[in-house]
Design an enzyme around this catalytic site. Structure first.
Site, PDB file in Angstrom:
ATOM      1  CB  SER A 134       2.980  -5.608   6.875  1.00  9.38           C
ATOM      2  OG  SER A 134       2.445  -4.474   7.253  1.00  9.38           O
ATOM      3  CB  SER A 166      -6.511  -7.553   3.655  1.00  9.87           C
ATOM      4  OG  SER A 166      -6.173  -7.096   4.816  1.00  9.87           O
ATOM      5  CD  GLU A 249      -3.577   1.431   5.719  1.00 13.81           C
ATOM      6  OE1 GLU A 249      -3.601   0.083   5.547  1.00 13.81           O
ATOM      7  OE2 GLU A 249      -2.485   1.980   6.127  1.00 13.81           O
TER       8      GLU A 249
END
Length: 410
Positions: A134, A166, A249
């Protein structure tokens, strides 16, 4: 569909339970409360130790080849272990991005040398991975990313910014998608790389979330060099590689953890409405019944995936259903729990609030579950186009060179 274990699957499940019983306590009702707290150094250490313990016993990367540290088992066996592990108190995992997403992608698109280098250390908990997808200007529209990669001899020079990464602050490696040819349509000009998170030119800043944790990061890349042999797939084939990782994912993060149907029922039993147990109120029962139906639908969707594994098939785009429904259900249940608590719903102190402020905290982190791993809108498009075979939505930028796509003026 056959939801019963075969003889071999039943024997494997018994083996898994014996291993887990010997290494971890079973969850009690109190242990159900999931805290979305900030991971610390001790959490990472314990996670690495548990990952190494599983790998040494043959319960990590179960369906991976033995030569890479796996078991040469099946996807069904991996699904059985994951389901059984949920019943035990184990350290929080920091290996979802690595073992669950990055390494399967490397195995699908990488050279033997890359697989040999990275598979075993990740499997045995020695190296942690993150996902650099992202960007501030390209969140849900991943193909709209603007981080650039320019070839310079045997290296690629990377400049740009990633966000919502993350665990970047304690990761050794990351999977990076960058734009290598802005003159091509946006899906065609991307290339996929393995990034050493200790490389010069990388700056990691942690992002404070509304829940009080800071597990997300933004990553700035300034003239970062990546050797060409750390490229996955061909130049310009990054979207194909990214789709592989995204499929892994959505299977890995398909379930949103937090208060569920049995937990809102337990809360309703302890509260009253107009002098009667809240669980006896028709409006309360109606809402709980709807969430129960959703939970049963999710359960049988997961069982369909297990049936596919048992028959040797890979999970398909229907895994988007699990994440879409469970994340929304989590947010609704958390909000309703706060509503039932009344004025005490504003109390965040876990030592004072009912159920250790579990519903309060879940209300804060639940919206992020609807964004991470694909927003609701993206998942609905996937379900509509790839599961229901509906026509794709109109796209004004289709087949338009990326550098000719209009951008808003500031």
């Amino acid at each position: 569909m056959d939801f019963n274990d075969t003889t071999d699957e039943a024997e494997f499940r018994a083996e898994v339970r014996a291993f887990l019983d010997a290494h971890a306590p079973r969850k009690s009702a109190e242990a159900r409360t999931y805290r979305s707290r900030e991971l610390n150094d001790d959490d990472v250490r314990r996670s690495k130790e548990w990952q190494a313990t599983k790998a040494a016993a043959g319960f990590a990367g179960i369906h991976w080849p033995k030569k890479h540290g796996g078991r040469d088992g099946t996807q069904m066996q991996a699904a059985i272990f994951a389901a059984e592990e949920e019943r035990y108190v184990v350290p929080p995992s920091v290996f979802n991005q690595g073992v669950g997403m990055a390494l399967p992608t490397i195995m699908a698109h990488g050279s033997d040398a890359l697989i040999d280098r990275y598979a075993r250390p990740a499997l045995y908990g020695e190296e942690v991975w993150c996902q650099l997808f992202s960007e501030p200007s390209a969140g849900s529209d991943l193909a709209g990313l603007r981080t650039r990669a320019v070839r310079d001899g045997d290296d690629w020079v990377i400049n740009g910014q990633k966000v919502w990464t993350s665990n970047a602050h304690f990761s050794q490696y990351g999977m990076l998608v960058a734009r290598t040819d802005p003159t091509l349509p946006k899906h065609a000009g991307l290339t996929f790389f393995i990034l050493d998170m200790a490389a010069p030119g990388i700056e990691i800043r942690r992002l404070k979330q509304i829940s009080g944790t800071a597990n997300f990061c933004e990553v700035f890349l300034t003239d970062v060099r990546i050797p060409d042999h750390h490229r996955l797939g061909g130049v310009g084939e990054g979207w194909k590689v990214a789709l592989t990782m995204l499929a892994n994912e959505r299977f890995t993060v398909g379930k949103a953890e937090g208060p569920d149907v049995e937990d809102i029922m337990a809360l309703a039993r302890t509260l009253t409405i107009d002098g009667r147990p809240a669980l006896d109120d028709p409006a309360v029962r109606e809402r709980i019944a709807r969430w129960y139906v959703q939970s049963e639908g999710l359960k049988y969707t997961r069982l369909r995936t297990q049936t596919a594994f048992s028959r040797g098939r890979a999970p398909g785009p229907e895994n988007s259903i699990g994440k879409l429904v469970s994340a929304t259900k989590l947010q609704e249940i958390a909000a309703f729990g706060i509503e039932l608590l009344g004025q005490s719903g504003a109390v965040m102190d876990p030592d004072v609030a009912p159920l250790n402020a579990w519903f309060q905290e879940a209300l804060l982190y639940a919206p992020g579950k609807r964004i991470a791993g694909g927003t609701d809108e993206i998942l609905r498009n996937i379900i509509a186009e790839r599961v229901l075979k509906m026509p794709g939505e109109m796209r004004a930028d289709k087949d338009v060179p990326f550098n000719r796509i209009p951008t808003s003026r500031r």
